[in-house]
Design an enzyme around this catalytic site. Structure first.
Site, PDB file in Angstrom:
ATOM      1  N   TYR A 108     -73.751  55.697  42.809  1.00 24.48           N
ATOM      2  CA  TYR A 108     -74.635  56.799  43.229  1.00 24.48           C
ATOM      3  C   TYR A 108     -75.967  56.659  42.500  1.00 24.48           C
ATOM      4  CZ  TYR A 108     -76.762  61.402  43.547  1.00 24.48           C
ATOM      5  OH  TYR A 108     -77.655  62.423  43.761  1.00 24.48           O
ATOM      6  N   GLU A 196     -81.819  60.404  47.623  1.00 20.48           N
ATOM      7  CA  GLU A 196     -80.420  60.260  47.249  1.00 20.48           C
ATOM      8  C   GLU A 196     -79.813  59.070  47.970  1.00 20.48           C
ATOM      9  OE1 GLU A 196     -77.109  63.524  46.323  1.00 20.48           O
ATOM     10  OE2 GLU A 196     -77.491  63.331  48.472  1.00 20.48           O
TER      11      GLU A 196
END
Length: 387
Positions: A108, A196
């Site tokens: 991530y 993101e």
């Protein structure tokens, strides 16, 4: 402003950020042609402004151009319901066709503004493919953070520290550092409010790519980016919010039954809260700004009454910048031009509030004038229950 995944990846490519090969397709025939270019084995990804597409069946694996055409045909035109769309779902109008990846690890990576520190923070985690909110709640120690000094920007040593923290080495390490640096540039130079990458994938041959990408753009900066303005997809937005934006009204549709027209964001939030305390639910957030002219009020009425769930309207204006009597005249003029078939409760406080109340009471229009905010909330909720 929200944009689609394929648009986010177009931005990333401009800044040298690695993404899988692929293009958007608007028809199943286009999906087949793209799949043929990419060697046949592809991923078909529904393009909507919502997360949770995979769990909702919006991401499919195809092992041939023929299968890609069939799967794209099944998705395009389908209403996809995810945990973020609500029960009404969103219609899929296009799909992203991308090469399949040989994934070794899922990570991530994200960038956002930490308002408590007035600094951007670059976050990384080994827990890719999982909602970052869940990771933060259950295993916060797995989220690595690097705060960015706005005077010097995101430094190479910070990217290296994050890459080390993710357990990368060799080519994977070098590619991750390059990826993070490019992502930061894309974020800053695009005036983004969120970037993101989830998951950020590491392939078996050492590549580091954005398998998925989400970028939100700061509406206030769009005047500097006419190319990014063109990425707006009004089909993904609430129709009443699109209509309100034409008149520069700050409007957000909600699920309640009391339409709210207020000047000032803080007062609007307080108005929504007191409606809930009085026993009902707000149907919207609507900030008409400091002027609250007759034209603004008229447009506000049109937007509010277009919502079929609205059973009563509460107008709550504080006359600081604008006098209350001028607002009252604007409300009266607007009400004569718009067909109003629900009860309207008005609370005006501030400069010339008494004169405003007198104007409203003398008008032949069926307004209910409230003394204060509590009284206004109680009267509008009572009107809803009587309707």
């Amino acid at each position: 402003m929200n944009i689609h995944e394929y648009q986010a990846k177009e931005i990333l490519r401009k800044f040298g950020v690695a993404v899988p090969k692929g293009r958007v397709a608007f028809t199943s025939e286009e999906a087949r042609a793209i799949a043929e270019e990419l060697g046949g084995k592809v991923v078909i990804k529904a393009q909507i402004h919502a997360g949770g597409r995979g769990k909702a069946g919006g991401i499919k694996l195809a092992n041939s151009p023929e299968e890609a055409e069939r799967l794209a045909g099944e998705l395009i035109g389908k209403t996809l319901v995810t945990h973020q769309t609500g029960p009404q779902g969103k219609v899929v109008r296009k799909v992203l066709v991308e090469e399949q990846m040989d994934i070794e690890r899922e990570l991530y990576l994200g960038i956002v503004l930490d308002r408590s520190r007035s600094q951007l923070v670059v976050m990384a985690s080994t827990e890719g493919g999982v909602e970052i909110e869940k990771v933060a709640a259950e295993t916060p120690e797995k989220i690595l953070k690097e705060y960015v000094d706005p005077g010097v920007g995101f430094m190479p040593f910070q990217a290296r520290r994050l890459a080390f923290g993710l357990g990368l080495s060799g080519d994977q390490f070098k590619n991750a550092v390059k990826f993070m640096t490019g992502l930061y540039r894309a974020y800053v130079e695009s005036d983004a409010s969120l970037a993101e990458i989830n998951p950020l994938v590491v392939t078996r041959d050492g590549r580091v790519l954005a398998l998925d990408a989400k970028i939100n753009l700061d509406d206030n900066s769009l005047f500097r980016h006419p190319d990014l303005v063109e990425m707006r997809d009004i089909h993904e937005e609430e129709p009443l919010e699109v209509e309100a934006s034409k008149y520069h009204l700050n409007y957000i549709k909600l699920d309640g039954e009391v339409g709210c027209m207020v000047n000032g964001a803080g007062l609007a939030m307080a108005t929504m809260d007191i409606i809930k305390l009085a026993g009902s639910e707000p149907a919207n957030f609507l900030d008409v700004g400091g002027a609250a002219s007759a034209e603004t009020v008229e447009n506000g009425f049109r937007i509010l009454l277009a919502d079929k769930n609205v059973k009563a309207v509460l107008i709550n204006i504080f006359g600081g910048i604008v006098r209350c009597d001028r607002v009252a005249k604007g409300v009266i003029e607007a009400a004569k031009k718009v067909q109003i078939d629900v009860p309207v409760v008005i609370r005006l406080q501030g400069t010339n509030a008494e004169e405003a109340a007198e104007l409203l009471n003398r008008s032949e229009l069926k307004f209910t004038v409230a003394r204060d905010l509590k009284d206004a909330a109680e009267k509008v909720v009572a009107a809803v229950k009587e309707s």
